[in-house]
Design a protein around this motif. Sequence first.
Motif, mmCIF file in Angstrom:
data_model
loop_
_atom_site.group_PDB
_atom_site.id
_atom_site.type_symbol
_atom_site.label_atom_id
_atom_site.label_comp_id
_atom_site.label_asym_id
_atom_site.label_seq_id
_atom_site.Cartn_x
_atom_site.Cartn_y
_atom_site.Cartn_z
ATOM 1 N N ILE A 115 0.835 -1.211 0.000
ATOM 2 C CA ILE A 115 0.000 0.000 0.000
ATOM 3 C C ILE A 115 0.868 1.259 0.000
ATOM 4 C CG2 ILE A 115 -1.820 1.225 1.273
ATOM 5 C CD1 ILE A 115 -2.321 -1.506 2.757
ATOM 6 N N THR A 116 0.552 2.202 -0.875
ATOM 7 C CA THR A 116 1.279 3.478 -0.887
ATOM 8 C C THR A 116 0.310 4.630 -1.151
ATOM 9 O OG1 THR A 116 1.677 3.802 -3.251
ATOM 10 C CG2 THR A 116 3.180 2.308 -2.126
ATOM 11 N N GLY A 117 0.790 5.832 -0.910
ATOM 12 C CA GLY A 117 0.076 7.031 -1.330
ATOM 13 C C GLY A 117 0.509 7.391 -2.745
ATOM 14 N N ALA A 118 -0.183 8.395 -3.318
ATOM 15 C CA ALA A 118 0.056 8.778 -4.710
ATOM 16 C C ALA A 118 1.487 9.244 -4.969
ATOM 17 C CB ALA A 118 -0.915 9.881 -5.119
ATOM 18 N N ASP A 119 2.177 9.736 -3.946
ATOM 19 C CA ASP A 119 3.567 10.168 -4.141
ATOM 20 C C ASP A 119 4.497 8.959 -4.203
ATOM 21 O OD1 ASP A 119 2.814 9.844 -1.377
ATOM 22 O OD2 ASP A 119 4.704 10.753 -0.757
ATOM 23 N N ALA A 120 4.280 8.020 -3.311
ATOM 24 C CA ALA A 120 5.202 6.893 -3.216
ATOM 25 C C ALA A 120 5.055 5.916 -4.381
ATOM 26 C CB ALA A 120 5.010 6.171 -1.889
ATOM 27 N N ILE A 121 3.874 5.859 -4.985
ATOM 28 C CA ILE A 121 3.684 4.912 -6.086
ATOM 29 C C ILE A 121 4.573 5.295 -7.274
ATOM 30 C CG2 ILE A 121 1.692 6.057 -7.186
ATOM 31 C CD1 ILE A 121 2.002 2.266 -6.697
ATOM 32 N N LEU A 122 4.820 6.604 -7.423
ATOM 33 C CA LEU A 122 5.669 7.047 -8.528
ATOM 34 C C LEU A 122 7.102 6.562 -8.382
ATOM 35 C CD1 LEU A 122 4.520 10.648 -9.481
ATOM 36 C CD2 LEU A 122 4.544 8.583 -10.895
ATOM 37 N N ASP A 123 7.523 6.400 -7.146
ATOM 38 C CA ASP A 123 8.872 5.902 -6.905
ATOM 39 C C ASP A 123 9.010 4.450 -7.342
ATOM 40 O OD1 ASP A 123 9.271 8.342 -5.734
ATOM 41 O OD2 ASP A 123 9.054 7.601 -3.684
ATOM 42 N N ARG A 138 -0.821 7.158 -12.515
ATOM 43 C CA ARG A 138 -1.437 6.096 -13.306
ATOM 44 C C ARG A 138 -0.857 6.062 -14.721
ATOM 45 N NH1 ARG A 138 -6.986 4.039 -12.935
ATOM 46 N NH2 ARG A 138 -7.659 5.800 -11.684
ATOM 47 N N ALA A 139 -0.727 7.270 -15.333
ATOM 48 C CA ALA A 139 -0.196 7.349 -16.693
ATOM 49 C C ALA A 139 1.237 6.832 -16.742
ATOM 50 C CB ALA A 139 -0.258 8.790 -17.195
ATOM 51 N N ARG A 140 2.017 7.198 -15.755
ATOM 52 C CA ARG A 140 3.417 6.757 -15.759
ATOM 53 C C ARG A 140 3.535 5.264 -15.523
ATOM 54 N NH1 ARG A 140 7.528 10.326 -12.522
ATOM 55 N NH2 ARG A 140 8.803 8.550 -13.145
ATOM 56 N N VAL A 141 2.693 4.745 -14.654
ATOM 57 C CA VAL A 141 2.743 3.300 -14.399
ATOM 58 C C VAL A 141 2.359 2.544 -15.670
ATOM 59 C CG1 VAL A 141 1.654 1.395 -13.141
ATOM 60 C CG2 VAL A 141 2.369 3.437 -11.897
ATOM 61 N N SER A 142 1.288 3.018 -16.349
ATOM 62 C CA SER A 142 0.870 2.249 -17.531
ATOM 63 C C SER A 142 1.819 2.439 -18.707
ATOM 64 C CB SER A 142 -0.584 2.542 -17.908
ATOM 65 O OG SER A 142 -0.741 3.903 -18.137
ATOM 66 N N ALA A 143 2.602 3.531 -18.707
ATOM 67 C CA ALA A 143 3.573 3.732 -19.783
ATOM 68 C C ALA A 143 4.875 2.969 -19.538
ATOM 69 C CB ALA A 143 3.870 5.221 -19.943
ATOM 70 N N SER A 144 5.033 2.459 -18.338
ATOM 71 C CA SER A 144 6.304 1.783 -18.037
ATOM 72 C C SER A 144 6.309 0.371 -18.619
ATOM 73 C CB SER A 144 6.539 1.737 -16.526
ATOM 74 O OG SER A 144 6.211 0.477 -16.004
ATOM 75 N N ASN A 145 7.498 -0.179 -18.775
ATOM 76 C CA ASN A 145 7.628 -1.522 -19.338
ATOM 77 C C ASN A 145 7.332 -2.606 -18.320
ATOM 78 O OD1 ASN A 145 8.505 -0.479 -21.783
ATOM 79 N ND2 ASN A 145 10.625 -0.311 -21.017
ATOM 80 N N VAL A 146 7.271 -2.178 -17.054
ATOM 81 C CA VAL A 146 7.082 -3.157 -15.984
ATOM 82 C C VAL A 146 5.582 -3.402 -15.777
ATOM 83 C CG1 VAL A 146 7.527 -3.658 -13.558
ATOM 84 C CG2 VAL A 146 9.201 -2.348 -14.884
ATOM 85 N N PRO A 147 5.159 -4.674 -15.812
ATOM 86 C CA PRO A 147 3.726 -4.969 -15.687
ATOM 87 C C PRO A 147 3.220 -4.931 -14.252
ATOM 88 C CG PRO A 147 4.958 -7.005 -15.952
ATOM 89 C CD PRO A 147 5.966 -5.900 -15.968
ATOM 90 N N LEU A 168 8.549 3.100 -10.096
ATOM 91 C CA LEU A 168 9.203 2.955 -11.391
ATOM 92 C C LEU A 168 10.710 3.048 -11.288
ATOM 93 C CD1 LEU A 168 6.760 5.222 -13.389
ATOM 94 C CD2 LEU A 168 6.863 2.728 -13.383
ATOM 95 N N THR A 169 11.170 3.753 -10.276
ATOM 96 C CA THR A 169 12.613 3.931 -10.153
ATOM 97 C C THR A 169 13.184 3.002 -9.099
ATOM 98 O OG1 THR A 169 12.166 5.739 -8.620
ATOM 99 C CG2 THR A 169 12.568 6.343 -10.896
ATOM 100 N N TRP A 170 12.303 2.233 -8.448
ATOM 101 C CA TRP A 170 12.779 1.327 -7.429
ATOM 102 C C TRP A 170 13.691 0.292 -8.046
ATOM 103 C CZ3 TRP A 170 7.726 0.318 -4.188
ATOM 104 C CH2 TRP A 170 7.719 1.185 -3.096
ATOM 105 N N HIS A 171 14.635 -0.075 -7.266
ATOM 106 C CA HIS A 171 15.495 -1.219 -7.468
ATOM 107 C C HIS A 171 14.696 -2.422 -7.940
ATOM 108 C CE1 HIS A 171 19.449 -0.814 -5.937
ATOM 109 N NE2 HIS A 171 19.498 -2.036 -5.465
ATOM 110 N N ASP A 172 15.058 -3.010 -9.038
ATOM 111 C CA ASP A 172 14.492 -4.301 -9.401
ATOM 112 C C ASP A 172 12.966 -4.271 -9.483
ATOM 113 O OD1 ASP A 172 14.929 -6.810 -10.208
ATOM 114 O OD2 ASP A 172 15.903 -7.508 -8.383
ATOM 115 N N ALA A 173 12.455 -3.276 -10.191
ATOM 116 C CA ALA A 173 11.008 -3.089 -10.272
ATOM 117 C C ALA A 173 10.292 -4.309 -10.856
ATOM 118 C CB ALA A 173 10.699 -1.846 -11.104
ATOM 119 N N ALA A 174 10.928 -4.973 -11.803
ATOM 120 C CA ALA A 174 10.279 -6.118 -12.453
ATOM 121 C C ALA A 174 10.004 -7.243 -11.463
ATOM 122 C CB ALA A 174 11.132 -6.626 -13.606
#
Length: 231
Positions: A121-129, A159-168, A131-137
């Motif tokens: 569980i995260t807030g809207a700020d932390a979810i953006l991180d 939401r837009a950034r998450v869906s644009a990322s390569n990580v599912p 994509l840059t987290w270590h080993d996101a896949a």
Amino acid sequence: MSAEPHLPELGADPSREYRLGIMGGTFDPIHYGHLVTAEQAREALALDLVLFMPAGVPAFKQGAGVTDAEDRYAMTLLATAANPAFDASRFEIDREGVTYTIDTLRALRAHYPDNVRLFFITGADAILDLLTWHDAASMAELATFIAATRPGYDIEQARARVSASNVPFDVRYIEIPALAISSTNIRERVSAGKSARYLTSESVIGYIRKNGLYNSRIVERVDGAASPDRR
Ligand code: ATP
Ligand code: MG
């Protein structure tokens, strides 16, 4: 099941799925924004339990004067005590060094049987991180993510950034009652001698004052009398 201290038992009945929420954060201090986020996530995703997990040494806050882990844990325990579906965990604070969410998720995955599903569980700020987290896949494989709205942060952009990322990533977006509360603001208020009441629980405010956190000790006036007990 491998042995891990400080994790609640879950998953005993193999015929059903258990849904475990993990609410990570610095919790310096824990406040109503965290509690509302966790409660609404619990309800929206039918979680059996939400584990509040104060970070040991947050990678991004090292050296920035984060409050002692034992104090942050104690406040987390106090604030979550009344909710039977909430639990405070020492899991990360008892690990040495930098805590990465991926390591925690891996350890939880190894600890619990397959019928326990993990929700982070995260807030809207932390979810953006994310994509840059270590080993996101790998992280995307280990957990479903819950992103809650937070005043001042754009969940649609997230939401837009998450869906644009390569990580599912599997991210569930939830709209929750807006509470423009942050730990930073509470720390600033307390050190300025201002009230933090109704931003977090009375128990947490009491703990802060009793232990002099965030420079909250009562200041002696020049005439020797203590200043009023402002909260
Ligand atoms: P700080 O100001 O020290 O960064 P914080 O208030 O942001 O503290 P954290 O411990 O950093 O609290 O956050 C833990 C988690 O709680 C993060 O996922 C964050 O997005 C979420 N969160 C914190 N406050 C709120 C809030 N008011 N509404 C929704 N989510 C929140
Ligand atoms: Mg924060």
